[in-house]
Design a protein around this motif. Structure first.
Motif, PDB file in Angstrom:
ATOM      1  N   SER A 193       0.824  -1.214   0.000  1.00  0.00           N
ATOM      2  CA  SER A 193       0.000   0.000   0.000  1.00  0.00           C
ATOM      3  C   SER A 193       0.854   1.258   0.000  1.00  0.00           C
ATOM      4  O   SER A 193       0.429   2.307  -0.484  1.00  0.00           O
ATOM      5  CB  SER A 193      -0.918   0.007   1.227  1.00  0.00           C
ATOM      6  OG  SER A 193      -1.757  -1.121   1.243  1.00  0.00           O
ATOM      7  N   LEU A 194       2.063   1.166   0.551  1.00  0.00           N
ATOM      8  CA  LEU A 194       2.923   2.344   0.664  1.00  0.00           C
ATOM      9  C   LEU A 194       3.547   2.721  -0.669  1.00  0.00           C
ATOM     10  O   LEU A 194       3.865   3.888  -0.902  1.00  0.00           O
ATOM     11  CB  LEU A 194       4.023   2.094   1.695  1.00  0.00           C
ATOM     12  CG  LEU A 194       3.551   1.730   3.108  1.00  0.00           C
ATOM     13  CD1 LEU A 194       4.763   1.488   4.002  1.00  0.00           C
ATOM     14  CD2 LEU A 194       2.674   2.833   3.686  1.00  0.00           C
ATOM     15  N   TYR A 195       3.730   1.733  -1.542  1.00  0.00           N
ATOM     16  CA  TYR A 195       4.410   2.008  -2.810  1.00  0.00           C
ATOM     17  C   TYR A 195       3.590   2.894  -3.734  1.00  0.00           C
ATOM     18  O   TYR A 195       4.113   3.410  -4.719  1.00  0.00           O
ATOM     19  CB  TYR A 195       4.771   0.694  -3.501  1.00  0.00           C
ATOM     20  CG  TYR A 195       5.896  -0.040  -2.814  1.00  0.00           C
ATOM     21  CD1 TYR A 195       7.212   0.386  -2.949  1.00  0.00           C
ATOM     22  CD2 TYR A 195       5.649  -1.152  -2.015  1.00  0.00           C
ATOM     23  CE1 TYR A 195       8.252  -0.276  -2.309  1.00  0.00           C
ATOM     24  CE2 TYR A 195       6.678  -1.820  -1.374  1.00  0.00           C
ATOM     25  CZ  TYR A 195       7.977  -1.377  -1.524  1.00  0.00           C
ATOM     26  OH  TYR A 195       9.008  -2.033  -0.878  1.00  0.00           O
ATOM     27  N   VAL A 196       2.324   3.082  -3.416  1.00  0.00           N
ATOM     28  CA  VAL A 196       1.502   4.016  -4.180  1.00  0.00           C
ATOM     29  C   VAL A 196       1.974   5.444  -3.935  1.00  0.00           C
ATOM     30  O   VAL A 196       1.880   6.309  -4.807  1.00  0.00           O
ATOM     31  CB  VAL A 196       0.014   3.876  -3.776  1.00  0.00           C
ATOM     32  CG1 VAL A 196      -0.849   4.910  -4.496  1.00  0.00           C
ATOM     33  CG2 VAL A 196      -0.486   2.470  -4.063  1.00  0.00           C
ATOM     34  N   TYR A 197       2.551   5.689  -2.741  1.00  0.00           N
ATOM     35  CA  TYR A 197       2.932   7.042  -2.336  1.00  0.00           C
ATOM     36  C   TYR A 197       4.450   7.251  -2.334  1.00  0.00           C
ATOM     37  O   TYR A 197       4.923   8.373  -2.523  1.00  0.00           O
ATOM     38  CB  TYR A 197       2.385   7.329  -0.931  1.00  0.00           C
ATOM     39  CG  TYR A 197       0.888   7.147  -0.832  1.00  0.00           C
ATOM     40  CD1 TYR A 197       0.030   8.192  -1.125  1.00  0.00           C
ATOM     41  CD2 TYR A 197       0.346   5.915  -0.454  1.00  0.00           C
ATOM     42  CE1 TYR A 197      -1.349   8.020  -1.041  1.00  0.00           C
ATOM     43  CE2 TYR A 197      -1.036   5.737  -0.368  1.00  0.00           C
ATOM     44  CZ  TYR A 197      -1.871   6.788  -0.666  1.00  0.00           C
ATOM     45  OH  TYR A 197      -3.233   6.632  -0.592  1.00  0.00           O
ATOM     46  N   VAL A 198       5.208   6.186  -2.086  1.00  0.00           N
ATOM     47  CA  VAL A 198       6.672   6.264  -2.029  1.00  0.00           C
ATOM     48  C   VAL A 198       7.233   5.089  -2.809  1.00  0.00           C
ATOM     49  O   VAL A 198       6.911   3.945  -2.531  1.00  0.00           O
ATOM     50  CB  VAL A 198       7.183   6.219  -0.574  1.00  0.00           C
ATOM     51  CG1 VAL A 198       8.687   6.394  -0.536  1.00  0.00           C
ATOM     52  CG2 VAL A 198       6.507   7.278   0.282  1.00  0.00           C
TER      53      VAL A 198
END
Length: 237
Positions: A56-61
Motif C-alpha cells: 500500500s505504501l508504494y503508491v505514495y513512495v
C-alpha cells in the motif's frame, strides 16, 4: 439486562483507519527515525507502524531511498534560514545557514550518512537552495558559479556531518585516532619531510573551526573561480 461480550469485534465494528497520505507516511517515518534510528525506517517497519501492508505504501513512495530522501527533506525544515533576510555580511550569514544545516545532520547520525546519497526534492530542500542562492547573489557571485557552488557547499557540510556520525559510533574510533597521531608524529624527515614539518598542523583545530574554515575557503573560491566552458558530456545524475 445488557450482556457484554469480551469476544473479538468484527471488522465492521472497528473504527476506520485514517486514509493513507504521503504527508502522513512521511510523518510516521520521521517518528520511527527519532525513536529507533534511520536504519529502522524501512517499508516493512513503516507498514507495521501504519497498520497496513507494504504494498500500500508504494503508491505514495517508490522505494526506501525515496522514503529516506523525504525524511531528510522534512527535517530540513529545522534549518535556520532567518539569516537569508537579515542584515550583515553575506558571507557570515551564508556560513550561519550552512552551520545550521550541518547541525541538523549532526543531531541525526544515520540521516547524515544517508544524506551523502539521498536526493531530496521537497519544499524544504528547495527553500534551502533558494536561500543559499539568494545569499550568493547578494555577494555578486555570478549565477553559473553559484549554481555549482551550492552543490559543493552542501557536500562539504554533509560529508563533515557524516564523518562525525561515523566516528562517533565506531567502537575503535579513539584507537584509530591515536594510531594516526603516532604515525604522523613519527614520520621521518628523510622520507616524509612535509609530514614531519606539519604533523602538528595536520592534527590541529577543533572540528567547528575546521568546518568554518572550510566554508570560508569554499565561499571565497566560488566567488573567484569562473565555471569552465560547458562540455558535450551529458548532465550528471
Amino acid at each position: 439486562m445488557t450482556v457484554h461480550s469480551d469476544g473479538p469485534r468484527s471488522r465492521r465494528e472497528r473504527p476506520a483507519k485514517p486514509a493513507l497520505t504521503r504527508p502522513g507516511i512521511i510523518a510516521a517515518a520521521v517518528e520511527i527515525m527519532r525513536g529507533e534510528g534511520l536504519e529502522r525506517v524501512t517499508m516493512r517497519r513503516l507498514a507495521q507502524q501504519l497498520d497496513t501492508g507494504p504494498a500500500s505504501l508504494y503508491v505514495y513512495v517508490r522505494n526506501t531511498a525515496e522514503l529516506h530522501a523525504a525524511v531528510l527533506d522534512e527535517l530540513l525544515g529545522a534549518v535556520d534560514l532567518t539569516p537569508v533576510h537579515a542584515e550583515g555580511d553575506w558571507r557570515e550569514r551564508l556560513e550561519t545557514v550552512l552551520v545550521s544545516y550541518t547541525t541538523v545532520l549532526f543531531e541525526h547520525p544515520g540521516l547524515a550518512r544517508s544524506a551523502l546519497v539521498a536526493r531530496p526534492s521537497g519544499e524544504h530542500y528547495l527553500t534551502l537552495i533558494e536561500g543559499l542562492l539568494a545569499l550568493l547573489d547578494e555577494g555578486g557571485v555570478p549565477g553559473a558559479q553559484a549554481a555549482w557552488g551550492v552543490d559543493v557547499l552542501l557536500q562539504h557540510a554533509t560529508a563533515t556531518a557524516a564523518e562525525h556520525a561515523t566516528r562517533g559510533r565506531a567502537a575503535g574510533a579513539q584507537q584509530e585516532w591515536d594510531a594516526l597521531t603516532r604515525a604522523l608524529h613519527g614520520a621521518r624527515e628523510q622520507t616524509h619531510p612535509h609530514i614531519a614539518a606539519l604533523a602538528a598542523e595536520l592534527l590541529s583545530g577543533a572540528p567547528q573551526d575546521r568546518l568554518s574554515w572550510g566554508f570560508h575557503m569554499l565561499i571565497n573560491g566560488i566567488a573567484q573561480t569562473p565555471r569552465p566552458t560547458p562540455s558535450q558530456e551529458p548532465p550528471r545524475h
